[in-house]
Design a protein around this motif. Structure first.
Motif, PDB file in Angstrom:
ATOM      1  N   GLY A 280      -4.909   1.081   2.646  1.00  0.00           N
ATOM      2  CA  GLY A 280      -4.744  -0.469   2.621  1.00  0.00           C
ATOM      3  C   GLY A 280      -3.479  -0.871   1.891  1.00  0.00           C
ATOM      4  O   GLY A 280      -2.619  -1.763   1.790  1.00  0.00           O
ATOM      5  N   ILE A 281      -3.552  -0.385   0.499  1.00  0.00           N
ATOM      6  CA  ILE A 281      -2.593  -0.714  -0.582  1.00  0.00           C
ATOM      7  C   ILE A 281      -1.206  -0.296  -0.003  1.00  0.00           C
ATOM      8  O   ILE A 281      -0.278  -1.129  -0.153  1.00  0.00           O
ATOM      9  CB  ILE A 281      -3.220   0.040  -1.782  1.00  0.00           C
ATOM     10  CG1 ILE A 281      -4.307  -0.548  -2.277  1.00  0.00           C
ATOM     11  CG2 ILE A 281      -1.984  -0.098  -2.969  1.00  0.00           C
ATOM     12  CD1 ILE A 281      -4.837   0.141  -3.647  1.00  0.00           C
ATOM     13  N   TYR A 282      -1.313   0.819   0.542  1.00  0.00           N
ATOM     14  CA  TYR A 282      -0.012   1.246   0.983  1.00  0.00           C
ATOM     15  C   TYR A 282       0.768   0.684   2.266  1.00  0.00           C
ATOM     16  O   TYR A 282       1.967   0.229   2.297  1.00  0.00           O
ATOM     17  CB  TYR A 282      -0.225   2.920   1.379  1.00  0.00           C
ATOM     18  CG  TYR A 282       1.343   3.688   1.621  1.00  0.00           C
ATOM     19  CD1 TYR A 282       1.988   4.002   0.513  1.00  0.00           C
ATOM     20  CD2 TYR A 282       1.768   3.749   2.980  1.00  0.00           C
ATOM     21  CE1 TYR A 282       3.214   4.933   0.734  1.00  0.00           C
ATOM     22  CE2 TYR A 282       2.878   4.404   2.947  1.00  0.00           C
ATOM     23  CZ  TYR A 282       3.724   4.909   1.856  1.00  0.00           C
ATOM     24  OH  TYR A 282       4.836   5.545   2.118  1.00  0.00           O
ATOM     25  N   LEU A 283      -0.199   0.145   3.064  1.00  0.00           N
ATOM     26  CA  LEU A 283       0.145  -0.576   4.193  1.00  0.00           C
ATOM     27  C   LEU A 283       0.880  -2.044   3.941  1.00  0.00           C
ATOM     28  O   LEU A 283       1.701  -2.433   4.379  1.00  0.00           O
ATOM     29  CB  LEU A 283      -1.188  -0.773   5.204  1.00  0.00           C
ATOM     30  CG  LEU A 283      -1.404   0.752   6.002  1.00  0.00           C
ATOM     31  CD1 LEU A 283      -2.730   0.341   6.797  1.00  0.00           C
ATOM     32  CD2 LEU A 283      -0.135   1.134   6.819  1.00  0.00           C
TER      33      LEU A 283
ATOM     34  N   SER B  88      -8.585  -4.915   4.728  1.00  0.00           N
ATOM     35  CA  SER B  88      -8.134  -3.902   6.132  1.00  0.00           C
ATOM     36  C   SER B  88      -9.297  -2.654   6.030  1.00  0.00           C
ATOM     37  O   SER B  88      -9.831  -2.567   7.095  1.00  0.00           O
ATOM     38  CB  SER B  88      -6.956  -3.065   5.386  1.00  0.00           C
ATOM     39  OG  SER B  88      -6.557  -2.200   6.272  1.00  0.00           O
ATOM     40  N   TRP B  89      -9.825  -2.411   5.035  1.00  0.00           N
ATOM     41  CA  TRP B  89     -10.900  -1.482   4.826  1.00  0.00           C
ATOM     42  C   TRP B  89     -12.196  -1.918   5.429  1.00  0.00           C
ATOM     43  O   TRP B  89     -12.654  -1.208   6.396  1.00  0.00           O
ATOM     44  CB  TRP B  89     -11.269  -0.995   3.582  1.00  0.00           C
ATOM     45  CG  TRP B  89     -12.456  -0.107   3.379  1.00  0.00           C
ATOM     46  CD1 TRP B  89     -13.796  -0.550   3.130  1.00  0.00           C
ATOM     47  CD2 TRP B  89     -12.628   1.314   3.688  1.00  0.00           C
ATOM     48  NE1 TRP B  89     -14.398   0.570   3.156  1.00  0.00           N
ATOM     49  CE2 TRP B  89     -14.126   1.553   3.651  1.00  0.00           C
ATOM     50  CE3 TRP B  89     -11.691   2.284   4.195  1.00  0.00           C
ATOM     51  CZ2 TRP B  89     -14.452   2.822   3.841  1.00  0.00           C
ATOM     52  CZ3 TRP B  89     -11.996   3.506   4.689  1.00  0.00           C
ATOM     53  CH2 TRP B  89     -13.391   3.820   4.304  1.00  0.00           C
TER      54      TRP B  89
ATOM     55  N   PRO C 266     -14.929   0.056  10.324  1.00  0.00           N
ATOM     56  CA  PRO C 266     -15.228   0.276  11.662  1.00  0.00           C
ATOM     57  C   PRO C 266     -14.703   1.249  12.522  1.00  0.00           C
ATOM     58  O   PRO C 266     -15.170   1.794  13.402  1.00  0.00           O
ATOM     59  CB  PRO C 266     -14.921  -1.128  12.272  1.00  0.00           C
ATOM     60  CG  PRO C 266     -14.751  -1.970  10.698  1.00  0.00           C
ATOM     61  CD  PRO C 266     -14.439  -1.204   9.902  1.00  0.00           C
ATOM     62  N   ALA C 267     -13.400   1.542  12.306  1.00  0.00           N
ATOM     63  CA  ALA C 267     -12.600   2.643  13.266  1.00  0.00           C
ATOM     64  C   ALA C 267     -13.299   3.898  12.893  1.00  0.00           C
ATOM     65  O   ALA C 267     -13.338   4.652  13.768  1.00  0.00           O
ATOM     66  CB  ALA C 267     -10.896   2.461  13.125  1.00  0.00           C
TER      67      ALA C 267
END
Length: 362
Positions: free
Chosen positions: A307-310, A347-348, A354-355
């Protein structure tokens, strides 16, 4: 006498979660220089670029070691999977949900802010209608960055989410792993070893300017730009080799010290591509499995590195847009990191976790 191995038999006790968090954070720090100065001035201001005479940045170094860790963990994931489709399902669920969400948020939220000069419902609708939908859907499906030249063009560095481009190459590496275990019956390690030296040799020759010059027109598409293959394959295969030969590689303090000296001196010698794939890989795993410096529960509250990267780049662009006159690269980093961590947590919690639960779904 029991052999002291670089990788212990208990693979789960390691620092990979901590390292990935630090590497992702390093990318944010590096991009503070890129976004603040623009790419042209970035090369003379970013610390690693100055020390290496333009050979490598902090962000590029971090991405390289992401690929090393990925090579190690992905080969392990493949061997623990029931079959190819089980393996592919796990890889898709780890990469695509978070990627798709940040990609869509780019056009619904980050993109309009970075494109429109005056806000109104008609102008927002006009913006959405101007998005080249087919091209961007193709970019999303093939894990490429959005078309960059349309957004934040009034800042030193344009681009909606320039970080995303490396994810395509990582997924290509994921798809290569099953080939090594199918191509040569009972000899995947041999093929992997040969492939590493081919990629490593190509990287060295490329560094000397003999092969694979960069060509912008080759960028894009579902296979990416072949210019980056030697680099990413070298680091990914190096991590994969450590996993495959983990019962053979010794843990030795003198080797660690010698490799650390070589690793450090490569800045001065301008020989990073020659030295880092070997020394850097050993140093990384030496510390990842250091028996007295272990943080195996670092990600107990969530794995925020992806999430940090995204979300790093688009959030950095917003902070730059609103606070540019009051920033320098260091204050920029301090200002943006809390916001990045918040989005990484969301995001996490809302997307990635969940994914991942669907991995075991029948």
């Amino acid at each position: 006498m029991k052999k002291n191995l670089l990788i212990p038999t208990t693979l789960t006790q390691n620092n990979f979660d901590l390292f990935r968090f630090l590497l992702a954070t390093s990318v944010i720090f590096c991009h503070c220089y890129a976004i603040y100065y623009g790419w042209e001035r970035f090369a003379i201001n970013e610390p690693f670029m100055r020390w290496s005479n333009g050979k490598i940045s902090i962000g590029s170094a971090a991405v390289n070691f992401f690929f090393v860790i990925s090579g190690f963990l992905i080969v392990r994931s493949f061997q623990r999977s029931n079959n190819f489709w089980d393996y592919l399902k796990k890889r898709i669920l780890r990469i695509y949900p978070g990627f798709i969400v940040v990609f869509l948020l780019g056009f619904l939220f980050f993109g309009p802010i970075g494109h429109l000069k005056e806000w109104s419902l008609p102008s927002y609708g006009e913006f959405l209608s101007s998005v080249p939908l087919k091209r961007e859907v193709a970019n999303m499906v093939s894990l490429q960055s959005p078309i960059e030249q349309r957004y934040f063009t009034f800042l030193p560095q344009y681009g909606l989410n320039n970080s995303l481009w490396t994810i395509q190459y990582e997924f290509i590496c994921y798809l290569l792993v099953p080939l090594f275990f199918w191509a040569i019956y009972k000899r995947p390690k041999a093929l992997l070893l040969v492939s590493f030296f081919v990629a490593y040799g190509s990287l060295c020759l490329q560094s000397l300017g003999y092969i694979f010059p960069f060509k912008q027109e080759l960028s894009g598409g579902i296979i990416g730009n072949p210019y980056y293959y030697p680099r990413f394959f070298t680091y990914f295969f190096s991590g994969a080799l450590v996993y495959c030969f983990r019962t053979k590689i010794p843990r030795n303090t003198w080797v660690f010290i010698g490799f650390f000296v070589l690793f450090s001196m490569s800045f001065k010698w301008q020989s990073i591509d020659f030295i880092w794939p070997l020394t850097g890989t050993y140093l990384l795993f030496y510390m990842a499995y250091h028996p007295k410096l272990l943080f195996p529960n670092f990600a107990r509250h969530g794995d925020f590195s992806y999430g940090i990267y995204l979300y790093g780049w688009p959030l950095q662009q917003l902070v730059m847009l609103w606070f540019w006159p009051y920033l320098n690269p260091f204050t920029f980093f301090l200002a943006v990191m809390p916001l990045v961590l918040l989005f990484a947590f969301l995001s996490w919690t809302l997307v990635e976790k969940p994914a991942l639960k669907l991995k075991s779904a029948k």
